[in-house]
Scaffold this motif. Structure first.
Motif, PDB file in Angstrom:
ATOM      1  N   ARG A 233      -3.633   4.589  -6.828  1.00  0.00           N
ATOM      2  CA  ARG A 233      -4.004   5.957  -7.190  1.00  0.00           C
ATOM      3  C   ARG A 233      -5.526   6.122  -7.214  1.00  0.00           C
ATOM      4  O   ARG A 233      -6.270   5.132  -7.268  1.00  0.00           O
ATOM      5  CB  ARG A 233      -3.429   6.304  -8.570  1.00  0.00           C
ATOM      6  N   GLU A 234      -5.976   7.373  -7.232  1.00  0.00           N
ATOM      7  CA  GLU A 234      -7.409   7.670  -7.195  1.00  0.00           C
ATOM      8  C   GLU A 234      -8.179   6.988  -8.327  1.00  0.00           C
ATOM      9  O   GLU A 234      -9.277   6.469  -8.114  1.00  0.00           O
ATOM     10  CB  GLU A 234      -7.639   9.180  -7.262  1.00  0.00           C
ATOM     11  N   GLU A 235      -7.601   6.946  -9.537  1.00  0.00           N
ATOM     12  CA  GLU A 235      -8.313   6.346 -10.670  1.00  0.00           C
ATOM     13  C   GLU A 235      -8.404   4.826 -10.588  1.00  0.00           C
ATOM     14  O   GLU A 235      -9.005   4.193 -11.454  1.00  0.00           O
ATOM     15  CB  GLU A 235      -7.698   6.789 -12.006  1.00  0.00           C
TER      16      GLU A 235
ATOM     17  N   SER B 292     -16.566   2.322  -6.805  1.00  0.00           N
ATOM     18  CA  SER B 292     -17.636   3.235  -6.401  1.00  0.00           C
ATOM     19  C   SER B 292     -17.780   3.376  -4.886  1.00  0.00           C
ATOM     20  O   SER B 292     -18.439   4.301  -4.424  1.00  0.00           O
ATOM     21  CB  SER B 292     -18.962   2.760  -6.997  1.00  0.00           C
ATOM     22  N   MET B 293     -17.152   2.485  -4.122  1.00  0.00           N
ATOM     23  CA  MET B 293     -17.223   2.564  -2.659  1.00  0.00           C
ATOM     24  C   MET B 293     -15.992   3.250  -2.061  1.00  0.00           C
ATOM     25  O   MET B 293     -15.877   3.362  -0.847  1.00  0.00           O
ATOM     26  CB  MET B 293     -17.384   1.160  -2.078  1.00  0.00           C
ATOM     27  N   GLY B 294     -15.070   3.694  -2.931  1.00  0.00           N
ATOM     28  CA  GLY B 294     -13.898   4.413  -2.444  1.00  0.00           C
ATOM     29  C   GLY B 294     -12.730   3.520  -2.067  1.00  0.00           C
ATOM     30  O   GLY B 294     -11.738   4.005  -1.521  1.00  0.00           O
ATOM     31  N   TYR B 295     -12.827   2.244  -2.342  1.00  0.00           N
ATOM     32  CA  TYR B 295     -11.730   1.300  -2.105  1.00  0.00           C
ATOM     33  C   TYR B 295     -11.088   0.951  -3.443  1.00  0.00           C
ATOM     34  O   TYR B 295     -11.693   1.126  -4.503  1.00  0.00           O
ATOM     35  CB  TYR B 295     -12.249   0.009  -1.459  1.00  0.00           C
ATOM     36  N   ALA B 296      -9.893   0.388  -3.401  1.00  0.00           N
ATOM     37  CA  ALA B 296      -9.249  -0.051  -4.639  1.00  0.00           C
ATOM     38  C   ALA B 296     -10.108  -1.129  -5.284  1.00  0.00           C
ATOM     39  O   ALA B 296     -10.611  -2.036  -4.617  1.00  0.00           O
ATOM     40  CB  ALA B 296      -7.856  -0.587  -4.363  1.00  0.00           C
ATOM     41  N   HIS B 297     -10.295  -1.014  -6.584  1.00  0.00           N
ATOM     42  CA  HIS B 297     -11.013  -2.031  -7.348  1.00  0.00           C
ATOM     43  C   HIS B 297     -10.279  -3.356  -7.166  1.00  0.00           C
ATOM     44  O   HIS B 297      -9.047  -3.392  -7.127  1.00  0.00           O
ATOM     45  CB  HIS B 297     -11.028  -1.615  -8.825  1.00  0.00           C
TER      46      HIS B 297
ATOM     47  N   HIS C 276      -6.830   0.953   0.043  1.00  0.00           N
ATOM     48  CA  HIS C 276      -7.181   2.360  -0.050  1.00  0.00           C
ATOM     49  C   HIS C 276      -6.246   3.138  -0.967  1.00  0.00           C
ATOM     50  O   HIS C 276      -5.107   2.714  -1.224  1.00  0.00           O
ATOM     51  CB  HIS C 276      -7.144   2.995   1.344  1.00  0.00           C
ATOM     52  N   GLN C 277      -6.716   4.284  -1.409  1.00  0.00           N
ATOM     53  CA  GLN C 277      -5.871   5.188  -2.171  1.00  0.00           C
ATOM     54  C   GLN C 277      -4.626   5.517  -1.350  1.00  0.00           C
ATOM     55  O   GLN C 277      -4.700   5.738  -0.140  1.00  0.00           O
ATOM     56  CB  GLN C 277      -6.627   6.476  -2.493  1.00  0.00           C
ATOM     57  N   GLY C 278      -3.478   5.507  -1.992  1.00  0.00           N
ATOM     58  CA  GLY C 278      -2.221   5.812  -1.312  1.00  0.00           C
ATOM     59  C   GLY C 278      -1.531   4.600  -0.730  1.00  0.00           C
ATOM     60  O   GLY C 278      -0.353   4.697  -0.346  1.00  0.00           O
ATOM     61  N   ASP C 279      -2.220   3.454  -0.648  1.00  0.00           N
ATOM     62  CA  ASP C 279      -1.579   2.250  -0.119  1.00  0.00           C
ATOM     63  C   ASP C 279      -0.433   1.834  -1.040  1.00  0.00           C
ATOM     64  O   ASP C 279      -0.587   1.824  -2.265  1.00  0.00           O
ATOM     65  CB  ASP C 279      -2.570   1.085  -0.001  1.00  0.00           C
TER      66      ASP C 279
ATOM     67  N   ARG D 233       0.837  -7.620  -0.013  1.00  0.00           N
ATOM     68  CA  ARG D 233       0.927  -7.046   1.332  1.00  0.00           C
ATOM     69  C   ARG D 233       0.876  -5.525   1.307  1.00  0.00           C
ATOM     70  O   ARG D 233       1.327  -4.900   0.364  1.00  0.00           O
ATOM     71  CB  ARG D 233       2.226  -7.465   2.011  1.00  0.00           C
ATOM     72  N   ARG D 234       0.347  -4.987   2.393  1.00  0.00           N
ATOM     73  CA  ARG D 234       0.423  -3.564   2.706  1.00  0.00           C
ATOM     74  C   ARG D 234       1.211  -3.527   4.007  1.00  0.00           C
ATOM     75  O   ARG D 234       0.691  -3.873   5.067  1.00  0.00           O
ATOM     76  CB  ARG D 234      -0.986  -2.990   2.875  1.00  0.00           C
ATOM     77  N   GLY D 235       2.495  -3.205   3.909  1.00  0.00           N
ATOM     78  CA  GLY D 235       3.361  -3.334   5.081  1.00  0.00           C
ATOM     79  C   GLY D 235       3.480  -4.799   5.432  1.00  0.00           C
ATOM     80  O   GLY D 235       3.745  -5.646   4.575  1.00  0.00           O
TER      81      GLY D 235
END
Length: 134
Positions: A39-41, A45-50, A87-90, A113-115
């Motif tokens: 999720r977005e939260e 700061s770089m827009g990737y998942a912490h 990324h957000q939504g992964d 894994r992502r997929g």
């Protein structure tokens, strides 16, 4: 308590994993597969998942799998390799795929894994106490 019920009990008592939206997909002795959506939260700061997001998902799979043997198992050492940006939504799936259990120690490898793509690889060691899950 039957080992495959333990992760469900653990999740019900774990507000952090609930906040993350972790769901249990599959459990058997020494094995656990979990999933969640970023999720977005959860972004840095770089827009990737912490990095803590994939770590926490893997650590939860590790903890749940380690406790399916029926004794309280507590983490004593962990490490993670972040292989791909998340990324957000992964939709991430963490699978505790290797379980080596000795009398007092347990060793696990968890793939995130992502997929079909491995995005993180986690290794953990637990100490297996004498206390049984009830």
């Amino acid at each position: 308590m039957e080992g495959t019920r333990i992760p469900h009990k653990m999740l019900s008592l774990d507000p952090f994993s609930q906040w993350m939206g972790i769901e249990i997909l599959e459990v058997r002795t020494g094995y656990c597969r979990l999933a969640m959506t970023v999720r977005e939260e959860m972004l840095n700061s770089m827009g990737y998942a912490h990095g803590g997001i994939s770590y926490s998902l893997a650590d939860t799979a590790f903890g749940f799998a380690s406790n399916t043997h029926g004794r309280y198992a507590v983490s004593i050492e962990t490490s993670i390799n972040h292989i791909e940006a998340i990324h957000q939504g992964d939709y991430l799936v963490a699978e505790a795929i290797i379980d080596v259990t000795k009398n007092k120690l347990g060793f696990n490898i968890v793939e995130v894994r992502r997929g079909d793509e491995v995005v993180a690889l986690f290794k953990g060691v637990v100490y297996r106490t004498q206390k049984q899950w009830e």
